[in-house]
Enzyme design. Structure first.
Site, PDB file in Angstrom:
ATOM      1  N   TYR A  55      -7.039   1.213  12.572  1.00 20.68           N
ATOM      2  CA  TYR A  55      -6.989  -0.107  11.935  1.00 20.68           C
ATOM      3  C   TYR A  55      -6.008  -0.133  10.754  1.00 20.68           C
ATOM      4  CZ  TYR A  55      -8.044  -4.204   9.200  1.00 20.68           C
ATOM      5  OH  TYR A  55      -7.916  -5.365   8.493  1.00 20.68           O
ATOM      6  N   HIS A  85       1.750 -12.737   2.046  1.00 20.11           N
ATOM      7  CA  HIS A  85       0.980 -12.763   0.797  1.00 20.11           C
ATOM      8  C   HIS A  85       1.818 -13.165  -0.419  1.00 20.11           C
ATOM      9  CE1 HIS A  85      -1.939 -10.625   3.265  1.00 20.11           C
ATOM     10  NE2 HIS A  85      -2.840 -10.837   2.331  1.00 20.11           N
ATOM     11  N   ASN A 197      -2.328  -3.278  -1.799  1.00 20.99           N
ATOM     12  CA  ASN A 197      -3.655  -3.003  -2.327  1.00 20.99           C
ATOM     13  C   ASN A 197      -3.556  -2.284  -3.668  1.00 20.99           C
ATOM     14  OD1 ASN A 197      -6.187  -3.607  -0.560  1.00 20.99           O
ATOM     15  ND2 ASN A 197      -4.541  -3.110   0.870  1.00 20.99           N
TER      16      ASN A 197
END
Length: 260
Positions: A55, A85, A197
């Protein structure tokens, strides 16, 4: 020339201020470079050995978790994630805070847990050392998985997209690469996730910047920091006073709930 070597050594708020405002250049220590290389090699081995999708590495994201992505499309997948984003708005984040964000992002990637390539981290170091300030906007971060929106704007110039400020002028990421004769970074699998992140924007705005540059912050910047703090406090209060604390343990230690 003053040089700070990026390592696993703890960075205090005072040291961050010294590096950013003291005219330091930064570079990776041998140990940091070794950690980054070993992590990337580990990830590449896992991709080669695993026939099953991984993933966020060889699949899409979110609802596309069951969609496998071929090796030829993995680089474009990272760019698509970053572009999707990069939707911040409002005023620009001041350049000194952007520079702190760059330093903290480089520091985070240097621990060797993110799967980034050395070339990617070194290009972020190039931004820091050459006073290249990616254009990042004040509003847009949700804080759920980190500062996804601000960090998308921070890192898009790696691939020649987005905008930067250089020598007082805002130019495109492509123009910036041309000016320095840099080639766009060819992102590898998972690097989009690694770059987006993180909490470098929140940490800067709510923690480091008010301490390291309080005497440098203008009225507008101070208002922004105060607004972020107020929004955080009100969000905690609303969540803990709405009966949602039964859904999880995190609100049981909330000071607003105890005071209610």
């Amino acid at each position: 020339m003053k040089i700070h070597k990026i390592s696993a050594e703890h960075l205090s708020v005072e040291r961050i201020g010294e590096i950013v405002y003291g005219g330091y250049k930064i570079e990776l220590s041998d140990d940091a470079q070794k950690r980054i290389v070993e992590c990337r090699e580990y990830l590449d081995r896992k991709i080669a050995e695993n026939k099953a999708p991984i993933y966020g590495v060889t699949t899409g994201f979110g609802s596309l978790c069951n969609v496998s992505v071929g090796s030829d499309d993995l680089a474009q997948l990272q760019i698509n994630l970053m572009m999707s984003h990069a939707c911040g708005t409002g005023d620009r984040v001041p350049n000194d805070i952007v520079k702190i964000m760059l330093l903290l992002k480089i520091q985070s990637l240097s621990y060797g847990f993110s799967g980034c390539q050395v070339v990617t981290v070194n290009r972020l170091i190039d931004f820091f050392n050459n006073d290249v300030y990616p254009v990042v906007y004040m509003q847009g971060s949700l804080g759920a998985s980190g500062d996804l929106v601000p960090l998308a704007h921070l890192t898009l110039p790696l691939v020649g997209l987005g905008e930067v400020e250089y020598e007082g002028k805002v130019i495109s990421g492509a123009e910036m690469l041309k000016k320095f004769d840099w080639t766009p970074v060819q992102l590898a699998s998972k690097e989009g996730l690694a770059l987006l992140n993180g909490t470098q924007n929140m940490v800067c705005c709510l923690g480091i910047a008010p301490v390291t540059s309080s005497e440098r912050l203008g009225r507008q910047d101070c208002c922004h920091v105060a607004g972020c703090l107020l929004r955080t406090c009100l969000s905690l209060h609303r969540r803990c006073s709405s009966g949602s604390s039964a859904q999880g343990p995190d609100c049981h230690s909330c000071p607003y709930e105890r005071a209610a």
